[in-house]
Design a protein around this motif. Structure first.
Motif, PDB file in Angstrom:
ATOM      1  N   GLU A   1      26.416   0.905  -0.738  1.00 36.11           N
ATOM      2  CA  GLU A   1      26.034   1.791  -1.820  1.00 36.11           C
ATOM      3  C   GLU A   1      24.243   1.216  -2.033  1.00 36.11           C
ATOM      4  O   GLU A   1      24.089   0.254  -1.588  1.00 36.11           O
ATOM      5  CB  GLU A   1      26.494   1.255  -3.168  1.00 36.11           C
ATOM      6  N   GLU A   2      23.894   2.463  -1.686  1.00 33.90           N
ATOM      7  CA  GLU A   2      22.168   2.314  -1.594  1.00 33.90           C
ATOM      8  C   GLU A   2      21.611   3.020  -3.069  1.00 33.90           C
ATOM      9  O   GLU A   2      21.858   4.158  -3.184  1.00 33.90           O
ATOM     10  CB  GLU A   2      21.662   3.053  -0.409  1.00 33.90           C
ATOM     11  N   LEU A   3      20.907   2.271  -3.824  1.00 30.03           N
ATOM     12  CA  LEU A   3      20.158   2.602  -5.037  1.00 30.03           C
ATOM     13  C   LEU A   3      18.732   2.582  -4.691  1.00 30.03           C
ATOM     14  O   LEU A   3      18.129   1.691  -4.201  1.00 30.03           O
ATOM     15  CB  LEU A   3      20.418   2.032  -6.217  1.00 30.03           C
TER      16      LEU A   3
ATOM     17  N   HIS B   1       0.815  -1.301   0.146  1.00 26.86           N
ATOM     18  CA  HIS B   1      -0.176   0.114   0.049  1.00 26.86           C
ATOM     19  C   HIS B   1       0.821   1.322   0.101  1.00 26.86           C
ATOM     20  O   HIS B   1       0.604   2.313   0.779  1.00 26.86           O
ATOM     21  CB  HIS B   1      -1.240   0.135   1.386  1.00 26.86           C
ATOM     22  N   THR B   2       2.077   1.276  -0.854  1.00 26.63           N
ATOM     23  CA  THR B   2       2.915   2.486  -0.780  1.00 26.63           C
ATOM     24  C   THR B   2       3.068   2.556  -2.329  1.00 26.63           C
ATOM     25  O   THR B   2       2.968   1.739  -2.972  1.00 26.63           O
ATOM     26  CB  THR B   2       4.057   2.563  -0.005  1.00 26.63           C
ATOM     27  N   GLN B   3       3.467   3.986  -2.703  1.00 27.05           N
ATOM     28  CA  GLN B   3       4.052   4.101  -4.040  1.00 27.05           C
ATOM     29  C   GLN B   3       5.295   3.038  -4.562  1.00 27.05           C
ATOM     30  O   GLN B   3       5.800   2.500  -3.701  1.00 27.05           O
ATOM     31  CB  GLN B   3       4.406   5.481  -4.325  1.00 27.05           C
ATOM     32  N   PRO B   4       5.040   2.544  -5.934  1.00 26.82           N
ATOM     33  CA  PRO B   4       6.034   1.609  -6.331  1.00 26.82           C
ATOM     34  C   PRO B   4       7.447   2.289  -6.102  1.00 26.82           C
ATOM     35  O   PRO B   4       7.807   3.391  -6.471  1.00 26.82           O
ATOM     36  CB  PRO B   4       5.807   1.618  -7.807  1.00 26.82           C
ATOM     37  N   ARG B   5       8.122   1.606  -5.351  1.00 25.04           N
ATOM     38  CA  ARG B   5       9.443   1.859  -5.008  1.00 25.04           C
ATOM     39  C   ARG B   5      10.235   0.658  -4.675  1.00 25.04           C
ATOM     40  O   ARG B   5       9.729  -0.137  -3.922  1.00 25.04           O
ATOM     41  CB  ARG B   5       9.459   3.087  -3.795  1.00 25.04           C
ATOM     42  N   TRP B   6      11.552   0.598  -4.832  1.00 26.61           N
ATOM     43  CA  TRP B   6      12.289  -0.305  -4.641  1.00 26.61           C
ATOM     44  C   TRP B   6      13.787   0.159  -4.249  1.00 26.61           C
ATOM     45  O   TRP B   6      14.305   1.263  -4.631  1.00 26.61           O
ATOM     46  CB  TRP B   6      12.593  -1.400  -5.673  1.00 26.61           C
ATOM     47  N   GLU B   7      14.520  -0.663  -3.529  1.00 30.83           N
ATOM     48  CA  GLU B   7      15.903  -0.220  -3.155  1.00 30.83           C
ATOM     49  C   GLU B   7      16.878  -1.513  -3.219  1.00 30.83           C
ATOM     50  O   GLU B   7      16.403  -2.652  -3.150  1.00 30.83           O
ATOM     51  CB  GLU B   7      15.940  -0.127  -1.422  1.00 30.83           C
ATOM     52  N   LEU B   8      18.115  -1.043  -3.741  1.00 38.79           N
ATOM     53  CA  LEU B   8      19.029  -2.171  -3.769  1.00 38.79           C
ATOM     54  C   LEU B   8      20.229  -1.505  -2.866  1.00 38.79           C
ATOM     55  O   LEU B   8      20.901  -0.335  -2.871  1.00 38.79           O
ATOM     56  CB  LEU B   8      19.402  -2.035  -5.100  1.00 38.79           C
ATOM     57  N   CYS B   9      20.598  -2.474  -1.829  1.00 45.50           N
ATOM     58  CA  CYS B   9      21.784  -2.160  -1.161  1.00 45.50           C
ATOM     59  C   CYS B   9      22.909  -3.126  -1.303  1.00 45.50           C
ATOM     60  O   CYS B   9      22.965  -4.490  -1.591  1.00 45.50           O
ATOM     61  CB  CYS B   9      21.572  -2.519   0.352  1.00 45.50           C
ATOM     62  N   LEU B  10      24.289  -2.549  -1.683  1.00 44.91           N
ATOM     63  CA  LEU B  10      25.331  -3.387  -1.986  1.00 44.91           C
ATOM     64  C   LEU B  10      26.496  -3.079  -0.807  1.00 44.91           C
ATOM     65  O   LEU B  10      26.507  -2.035  -0.599  1.00 44.91           O
ATOM     66  CB  LEU B  10      25.955  -2.868  -3.461  1.00 44.91           C
TER      67      LEU B  10
ATOM     68  N   ARG C   1      23.987   5.716 -16.127  1.00 44.08           N
ATOM     69  CA  ARG C   1      24.089   7.206 -16.865  1.00 44.08           C
ATOM     70  C   ARG C   1      22.691   7.765 -16.598  1.00 44.08           C
ATOM     71  O   ARG C   1      21.530   7.074 -17.227  1.00 44.08           O
ATOM     72  CB  ARG C   1      24.661   6.951 -18.557  1.00 44.08           C
ATOM     73  N   GLY C   2      22.598   8.894 -16.257  1.00 42.04           N
ATOM     74  CA  GLY C   2      21.348   9.822 -16.291  1.00 42.04           C
ATOM     75  C   GLY C   2      21.720  11.180 -16.189  1.00 42.04           C
ATOM     76  O   GLY C   2      22.565  11.386 -15.315  1.00 42.04           O
ATOM     77  N   GLY C   3      20.852  11.865 -16.575  1.00 43.56           N
ATOM     78  CA  GLY C   3      21.221  13.268 -16.623  1.00 43.56           C
ATOM     79  C   GLY C   3      22.650  13.690 -17.259  1.00 43.56           C
ATOM     80  O   GLY C   3      22.820  13.286 -18.329  1.00 43.56           O
ATOM     81  N   ASP C   4      23.382  14.526 -16.343  1.00 44.76           N
ATOM     82  CA  ASP C   4      24.750  14.709 -17.049  1.00 44.76           C
ATOM     83  C   ASP C   4      25.745  14.155 -16.496  1.00 44.76           C
ATOM     84  O   ASP C   4      26.850  14.234 -16.784  1.00 44.76           O
ATOM     85  CB  ASP C   4      24.735  16.157 -17.001  1.00 44.76           C
ATOM     86  N   ARG C   5      25.490  12.917 -15.665  1.00 46.36           N
ATOM     87  CA  ARG C   5      26.601  12.259 -15.309  1.00 46.36           C
ATOM     88  C   ARG C   5      26.427  10.866 -15.504  1.00 46.36           C
ATOM     89  O   ARG C   5      25.359  10.221 -15.743  1.00 46.36           O
ATOM     90  CB  ARG C   5      26.485  12.606 -13.567  1.00 46.36           C
ATOM     91  N   GLU C   6      27.598  10.034 -15.130  1.00 47.84           N
ATOM     92  CA  GLU C   6      27.782   8.726 -15.298  1.00 47.84           C
ATOM     93  C   GLU C   6      28.247   8.177 -14.133  1.00 47.84           C
ATOM     94  O   GLU C   6      29.679   8.603 -13.791  1.00 47.84           O
ATOM     95  CB  GLU C   6      28.410   8.170 -16.710  1.00 47.84           C
ATOM     96  N   VAL C   7      27.834   7.198 -13.285  1.00 50.87           N
ATOM     97  CA  VAL C   7      28.413   6.860 -11.766  1.00 50.87           C
ATOM     98  C   VAL C   7      28.759   5.230 -12.109  1.00 50.87           C
ATOM     99  O   VAL C   7      27.660   4.646 -12.567  1.00 50.87           O
ATOM    100  CB  VAL C   7      27.422   7.134 -10.924  1.00 50.87           C
ATOM    101  N   GLU C   8      29.453   4.936 -11.212  1.00 53.76           N
ATOM    102  CA  GLU C   8      29.887   3.613 -11.242  1.00 53.76           C
ATOM    103  C   GLU C   8      28.766   2.927  -9.956  1.00 53.76           C
ATOM    104  O   GLU C   8      28.439   3.687  -9.309  1.00 53.76           O
ATOM    105  CB  GLU C   8      31.448   3.189 -10.778  1.00 53.76           C
ATOM    106  N   ILE C   9      28.798   1.672 -10.220  1.00 58.32           N
ATOM    107  CA  ILE C   9      27.896   1.040  -9.163  1.00 58.32           C
ATOM    108  C   ILE C   9      28.587  -0.507  -8.926  1.00 58.32           C
ATOM    109  O   ILE C   9      28.826  -0.993 -10.050  1.00 58.32           O
ATOM    110  CB  ILE C   9      26.488   0.920  -9.318  1.00 58.32           C
TER     111      ILE C   9
END
Length: 176
Positions: free
Chosen positions: A84-86, A11-20, A132-140
């Motif tokens: 790292e948390e996405l 019952h919440t908005q669609p959202r997910w998390e990834l922890c590394l 890659r998104g916006g003006d940056r590319e980041v490692e994960i």
């Protein structure tokens, strides 16, 4: 696997998390046991020189070896304290990297403009993954091994598709 997908609560908005996090082969509780066992094994030959002046000549080197081992393992643990948390919701993705020294690096982009890229040989490590998104590319996940990064790449590609959260079983409407 040293990463974990967290599905959204019902019952919440669609959202997910990834922890590394980096893999730990030696747990903290085993750390003391390892150093103690190493000290015991190395000290066994010292029994033969008990009561002689040779013991006092070898003892500083023995103590220096144990202190060096302890210090090296502590430094290794400090460098491995990375998280790292996405977090991805309907409109944006937010990546936070907690570094060992306590500082944080953050990246945010529109969820629909994010693309996942795999660099099998071109990055600093094999199967290097970037977002890659916006003006940056980041490692994960650069601290993962090559096989884990490949599995993570496939999972991220699937999860970031428009219907990815349903396919990964992260959509609350598909849960039992």
């Amino acid at each position: 696997m040293p990463y974990e997908w967290t599905p959204p609560p019902p019952h919440t908005q669609p959202r997910w998390e990834l922890c590394l996090w980096p893999y730990r082969s030696l747990l903290r509780k085993d750390f003391v046991l390892f150093v103690g066992a190493t000290a015991l094994i190395v000290a066994l030959p010292l029994i033969t020189v008990l009561g002689t002046p040779i013991l006092w000549g070898l003892l500083p080197f023995f103590a220096l070896m144990i202190a060096g081992l302890w210090t090296a393992l502590n430094i290794s643990y400090k460098r491995g304290e990375v998280l790292e948390e996405l977090v991805v919701d309907e409109t944006k993705a937010h990546l936070t990297r907690h570094n060992p020294k306590g500082d944080r690096q953050e990246w945010q982009a529109n969820r629909y403009w994010i693309s996942v890229h795999l660099h099998p040989k071109g990055g600093p490590v094999e199967n290097y993954i970037t977002l890659r998104g916006g003006d940056r590319e980041v490692e994960i996940g650069a601290f993962l091994d090559a096989g884990e990064r490949l599995a993570l790449y496939n999972d991220l590609k699937q999860a970031l598709r428009a219907d990815g959260s349903r396919k990964m079983g992260l959509d609350p409407s598909t849960r039992n």
